[in-house]
Design an enzyme around this catalytic site. Structure first.
Site, PDB file in Angstrom:
ATOM      1  N   CYS A   1       0.888  -1.183   0.000  1.00  0.00           N
ATOM      2  CA  CYS A   1       0.000   0.000   0.000  1.00  0.00           C
ATOM      3  C   CYS A   1       0.918   1.222   0.000  1.00  0.00           C
ATOM      4  O   CYS A   1       1.128   1.845   1.035  1.00  0.00           O
ATOM      5  CB  CYS A   1      -0.896   0.005   1.236  1.00  0.00           C
ATOM      6  N   ALA A   2       1.462   1.546  -1.160  1.00  0.00           N
ATOM      7  CA  ALA A   2       2.698   2.343  -1.188  1.00  0.00           C
ATOM      8  C   ALA A   2       2.534   3.860  -1.295  1.00  0.00           C
ATOM      9  O   ALA A   2       3.413   4.587  -0.862  1.00  0.00           O
ATOM     10  CB  ALA A   2       3.582   1.861  -2.340  1.00  0.00           C
ATOM     11  N   ALA A   3       1.453   4.349  -1.905  1.00  0.00           N
ATOM     12  CA  ALA A   3       1.375   5.801  -2.167  1.00  0.00           C
ATOM     13  C   ALA A   3       1.378   6.600  -0.868  1.00  0.00           C
ATOM     14  O   ALA A   3       0.859   6.126   0.135  1.00  0.00           O
ATOM     15  CB  ALA A   3       0.124   6.109  -2.979  1.00  0.00           C
TER      16      ALA A   3
ATOM     17  N   GLY B   1       4.584   7.098  -1.507  1.00  0.00           N
ATOM     18  CA  GLY B   1       5.907   6.567  -1.824  1.00  0.00           C
ATOM     19  C   GLY B   1       7.006   6.906  -0.840  1.00  0.00           C
ATOM     20  O   GLY B   1       8.178   6.631  -1.105  1.00  0.00           O
ATOM     21  N   GLY B   2       6.669   7.498   0.305  1.00  0.00           N
ATOM     22  CA  GLY B   2       7.695   7.839   1.306  1.00  0.00           C
ATOM     23  C   GLY B   2       8.472   6.618   1.770  1.00  0.00           C
ATOM     24  O   GLY B   2       9.704   6.619   1.797  1.00  0.00           O
ATOM     25  N   LYS B   3       7.742   5.564   2.110  1.00  0.00           N
ATOM     26  CA  LYS B   3       8.412   4.350   2.591  1.00  0.00           C
ATOM     27  C   LYS B   3       9.000   3.560   1.422  1.00  0.00           C
ATOM     28  O   LYS B   3      10.021   2.878   1.586  1.00  0.00           O
ATOM     29  CB  LYS B   3       7.448   3.498   3.427  1.00  0.00           C
TER      30      LYS B   3
ATOM     31  N   ASP C   1      -4.754  -3.533  -6.667  1.00  0.00           N
ATOM     32  CA  ASP C   1      -5.316  -3.670  -5.322  1.00  0.00           C
ATOM     33  C   ASP C   1      -4.540  -4.778  -4.614  1.00  0.00           C
ATOM     34  O   ASP C   1      -4.458  -5.907  -5.111  1.00  0.00           O
ATOM     35  CB  ASP C   1      -6.805  -4.045  -5.440  1.00  0.00           C
TER      36      ASP C   1
ATOM     37  N   ASP D   1       1.837  -1.242   4.878  1.00  0.00           N
ATOM     38  CA  ASP D   1       1.564   0.010   5.595  1.00  0.00           C
ATOM     39  C   ASP D   1       0.085   0.290   5.333  1.00  0.00           C
ATOM     40  O   ASP D   1      -0.271   0.994   4.401  1.00  0.00           O
ATOM     41  CB  ASP D   1       2.477   1.117   5.060  1.00  0.00           C
TER      42      ASP D   1
ATOM     43  N   CYS E   1      -0.846   4.205  11.036  1.00  0.00           N
ATOM     44  CA  CYS E   1      -0.653   5.486  11.725  1.00  0.00           C
ATOM     45  C   CYS E   1      -1.883   5.780  12.586  1.00  0.00           C
ATOM     46  O   CYS E   1      -2.428   6.876  12.549  1.00  0.00           O
ATOM     47  CB  CYS E   1      -0.367   6.615  10.738  1.00  0.00           C
TER      48      CYS E   1
END
Length: 447
Positions: free
Chosen positions: A260-262, A264-266, A314, A333, A386
């Site tokens: 679940c990347a957007a 893209g920080g991680k 997805d 994440d 978070c």
């Protein structure tokens, strides 16, 4: 038109009315700052007012209520104007009350008609004469806490149930303090020392993070507007969020899934620890095409695009494109209620209900269950959110492990040995612990 139309107070009222109508506070503020030429002091006042009014909305509304007889008859912007006047008067001690009242009345005059100006003037003078109502008048203790800290009652009760009254109140109190401007140095391109020097040369004050070795805290300016940011020497990322990838501990030649990347920080943090020549890659998924594009842009800015495969998919359908045991490590994440971000995105507190966490739990479990078969034996899957509610944190891990005996929970590591006295293997960072975002991290090993 009067010059009042471009002041931080005028812009704050316009932004608050749009946010109350559903716009995102951070996007609304960024747009206003980009559209208007403002100096640093005005940007700070605008930001402070917008976040301050949202943060303290329940408190401000409690104070305003006795002075407005027919609340449903006043225009939304007039209500926001009065709330922002109250906020400045009560919380910003460097601005004299006279200046607050005068400009509030001036905005009412220019933006409204004579009747609105008279109404606003009357309310302000009545508040000044009578004084504001005391919290002691609220008999119900949960309602009193709700008004004091501007938090919904359900969240107060849930945090007390999960963490005890003392911890709950420490968290509530900490969430109304200003958010830190936290940065993560990009080791693919720079060092902590070089970024610190570059930003100090640009007039910022920089201190090292106490919880993340690559973290810096910036004050006295906007780090986002510097050459070092444009060049990709660092990115803006909260200190707690910086702990997730080191817990995953990707190795240079790993194939990693960021499910679940957007935005893209991680992803870029994972990519910085990979070596493309050794075959190190991170497959970064998102369900929306525009967000996949954003991951690609971030990877390019951080000079790690050669190690990132941004893919529109997805995460719950991962088996349609990837075989079993395709990845050495997996990061989930997960989409969550975001209640750990209330200092940074204060409107979240009014938008969420407990049922949202229970609905999200099903999605979180579905993602973990879908990606688990694609992890190699002996591989690590890190789950993070978070949020600060156990429904989306410990409960998800407990349920996943009950259905997946081939996984075992490992102690979440941190480079700075944070919370070594904790009894559980997972890591919960609460907003009062380090004045960073609330976060949860769990590490699962496939046997």
């Amino acid at each position: 038109m009067s010059t009042v139309g471009n002041t931080p107070r005028w812009l704050a009222v316009a932004a608050l009315a749009k946010i109350k109508n559903g716009a995102y506070s951070n996007l609304q503020l960024n747009q206003l700052i980009n559209d208007h030429q403002m100096d640093r002091r005005d940007i700070n006042l605008l930001t402070n007012m917008v976040y301050g009014v949202i943060q303290h909305r329940l408190t401000l509304e409690y104070w305003l209520t006795p002075f407005v007889r027919h609340p449903h008859q006043i225009d939304p912007w007039v209500r926001e104007l009065l709330l922002s006047a109250l906020y400045q008067w009560q919380y910003l001690d460097k601005i004299p009350q006279r200046a607050v009242f005068n400009e509030t009345i001036e905005i009412a005059k220019v933006k409204g008609h004579p009747g609105i100006r008279r109404f606003v003037t009357g309310v302000l003078h009545q508040m000044d004469r009578s004084g504001l109502p005391s919290f002691d008048a609220i008999k119900n203790p949960d309602e009193r806490l709700s008004v004091t800290y501007s938090m919904p009652i359900w969240l107060i009760q849930e945090l007390r149930r999960q963490l005890g009254a003392e911890k709950m109140e420490r968290i509530l109190s900490s969430l109304n303090q200003p958010a830190k401007q936290a940065l993560r140095v990009n080791p693919a391109l720079s060092t902590v020392e070089d970024v610190t020097t570059a930003l100090i040369n640009d007039g910022l004050t920089i201190t090292p993070s106490e919880i993340s070795p690559l973290g810096l805290i910036a004050t006295d300016g906007q780090a986002i507007n510097t050459e070092a940011m444009r060049y990709g020497m660092f990115t803006v990322q909260d200190e707690s969020a910086q702990l997730v990838v080191p817990a995953l501990n990707p190795q240079p030649n790993d194939r990693v899934l960021d499910a679940c990347a957007a935005p893209g920080g991680k992803t870029t943090q994972i990519a910085a620890s990979l070596d493309a020549e050794q075959g190190g890659t991170v497959v970064a998924l998102d369900i929306h095409a525009n967000k996949v594009k954003l991951i690609g842009q971030n990877a390019a800015r951080m000079h790690v695009a050669d190690r990132v495969e941004a893919t529109e998919l997805d995460a719950r359908k991962v088996e349609t494109q990837f075989n079993a045991e395709s990845f050495d490590r997996i990061l989930v994440d997960a989409p969550c209620s975001g209640l750990g971000l209330m200092r940074r995105k204060p409107e979240i507190r009014y938008e969420k209900q407990l049922q949202d966490s229970l609905n999200l739990q099903r999605i979180q479990l579905a993602i973990l269950t879908a990606v688990a078969p694609t992890l190699k034996k002996g591989g690590i899957m890190t789950y993070s959110t978070c949020t600060i509610l156990q429904q989306e944190n410990q409960d998800v891990i407990t349920k996943f492990l009950a259905d997946h005996p081939d996984f075992e929970l490992q102690t979440t590591p941190t480079e700075r040995d944070l919370k070594t006295d904790r009894t559980e293997k997972t890591l919960s960072i609460y907003p009062d612990d380090y004045l960073s975002d609330g976060f949860f991290i769990a590490c699962l090993r496939k046997k």
